[in-house]
Scaffold this active site. Structure first.
Site, PDB file in Angstrom:
ATOM      1  N   GLN A  29      17.023  90.406 -16.584  1.00 37.64           N
ATOM      2  CA  GLN A  29      17.173  91.709 -17.226  1.00 37.64           C
ATOM      3  C   GLN A  29      18.119  92.597 -16.413  1.00 37.64           C
ATOM      4  O   GLN A  29      18.015  92.665 -15.192  1.00 37.64           O
ATOM      5  CB  GLN A  29      15.811  92.387 -17.361  1.00 37.64           C
ATOM      6  CG  GLN A  29      14.863  91.686 -18.319  1.00 37.64           C
ATOM      7  CD  GLN A  29      15.270  91.835 -19.769  1.00 37.64           C
ATOM      8  OE1 GLN A  29      16.016  92.749 -20.125  1.00 37.64           O
ATOM      9  NE2 GLN A  29      14.771  90.948 -20.608  1.00 37.64           N
ATOM     10  N   ASP A  58      10.047  85.281 -26.397  1.00 40.71           N
ATOM     11  CA  ASP A  58      11.110  86.166 -25.902  1.00 40.71           C
ATOM     12  C   ASP A  58      12.472  85.565 -26.248  1.00 40.71           C
ATOM     13  O   ASP A  58      13.209  85.117 -25.367  1.00 40.71           O
ATOM     14  CB  ASP A  58      10.956  86.347 -24.385  1.00 40.71           C
ATOM     15  CG  ASP A  58      11.939  87.361 -23.809  1.00 40.71           C
ATOM     16  OD1 ASP A  58      12.582  88.098 -24.591  1.00 40.71           O
ATOM     17  OD2 ASP A  58      12.073  87.406 -22.580  1.00 40.71           O
ATOM     18  N   CYS A  77      14.929  92.039 -28.346  1.00 42.37           N
ATOM     19  CA  CYS A  77      16.028  92.927 -27.967  1.00 42.37           C
ATOM     20  C   CYS A  77      16.879  93.329 -29.163  1.00 42.37           C
ATOM     21  O   CYS A  77      17.913  93.986 -28.985  1.00 42.37           O
ATOM     22  CB  CYS A  77      16.894  92.286 -26.887  1.00 42.37           C
ATOM     23  SG  CYS A  77      17.589  90.694 -27.337  1.00 42.37           S
TER      24      CYS A  77
END
Length: 335
Positions: free
Chosen positions: A157, A266, A293
């Site tokens: 990240q 994810d 995201c």
């Protein structure tokens, strides 16, 4: 979004997320976009920056929606450590990209496209014959008191506080009453094991979990990063193919363990998609924690899950990318 005040940036992102869920999944939500700790004006947060290189060797970012390199004098979104070593005033003839990485532990790096990795203090441009590429270099990222090994160019990240924020958010998203540490728990698109470790830190050393990732170097690191949990396994595979093979080979006992499982999902920006959602829904795990995201991809996949008997029971969203249109969300789906 740099011309918009931070509060209004988050309001715009909230509208996009809420509208996507309403239009694509028929779900109304009062979700708020949460600022990360220490954010004031949305600058100084990026720990990784990729600079593209123009024909004359000048590095810089691309102009919006183009491949035109723009020379710049500073990088407002970069952390102070990264900004200090960004080679904006140098020339890199023959290169295509320059990556600058400032991990939370150890020295920052400047990485060229021709040499796989060179730490700061050494030239990133070879002279004469192109050097033989070294093995990928390993760096360490620290989250709380836990360390994670990964390749210097491996995925992590980019916001300095994102890994810690998502760790806490995933721990909070899991319904403890549905969690079985001995079930066939899964961490899909697991990278180097950040979110699998989040579950381990919350639920203890009896945790059984398999993290699945297509990048073999990442799964090698995940095996090291999760070594203290004897029930943790790291598998190199595409998620869709892994689930297909699991469906073909799972015994009735394994299917029962999957029904009691918690799944961390994810995926990349394109989302999990119809095939992965369908495979997962066939196993009917007790709960799914979806880290997204992209709000539209999340809304599409939530609609697919709800059509298969799941309910969105919890949703949080975080401003992990200030001064851009991007937003991160953590959703809990329950059977």
């Amino acid at each position: 979004f740099g011309h918009i005040t931070p509060d209004h940036q988050r309001e715009l992102k909230r509208q996009v997320l809420a509208e996507a869920l309403e239009r694509m999944a028929g779900i109304e939500t009062d979700v708020k976009i949460e600022a990360l700790p220490g954010e004031i004006d949305g600058t100084g947060w990026r720990t990784r920056v990729r600079l593209h290189v123009a024909e004359d060797g000048t590095p810089g970012p691309y102009s919006a929606r183009s491949h035109r390199v723009i020379p710049v004098q500073d990088l407002p979104l970069a952390t102070a450590e990264l900004a200090a070593i960004a080679p904006l005033d140098e020339k890199f003839p023959g290169e295509s990209v320059i990556d600058v990485v400032a991990p939370s532990s150890g020295n920052p790096w400047v990485l060229s496209s021709q040499a796989d990795s060179k730490p700061v203090g050494k030239s990133v441009r070879g002279k004469g014959q192109r050097p033989k590429l070294p093995k990928p270099q390993t760096i360490v990222e620290t989250v709380g008191e836990r360390e994670f090994k990964l390749d210097v160019r491996g995925f992590w990240q980019v916001h300095r506080a994102a890994a810690e924020t998502l760790t806490a958010a995933v721990q909070d998203a899991v319904d403890e009453s549905l969690f079985d540490p001995r079930a066939a728990n899964l961490d899909l698109y697991g990278g180097v094991g950040l979110l699998a470790a989040a579950l381990g830190d919350r639920f203890g050393y009896t945790l059984k979990i398999t993290t699945v990732e297509s990048d073999s170097r990442a799964t090698d690191h995940a095996a090291d990063n999760l070594a203290e949990w004897l029930g943790a396994a790291s598998v190199t595979a595409r998620v869709e193919r892994y689930l297909q093979q699991l469906r073909a080979s799972a015994s009735s006992a394994e299917r029962e363990r999957l029904r009691h499982a918690t799944v961390i999902l994810d995926p990349p920006r394109s989302g999990a998609g119809k095939a992965v959602v369908g495979e997962l829904a066939d196993f009917a795990p007790a709960q799914i924690v979806y880290v997204a995201c992209d709000p539209v991809a999340l809304a599409r996949d939530v609609a697919l899950f709800t059509a298969r008997g799941y309910e969105l029971v919890k949703l949080r969203a975080f401003d992990l990318f200030p001064n851009t249109h991007h937003v991160e969300a953590v959703a809990t789906l329950r059977r």
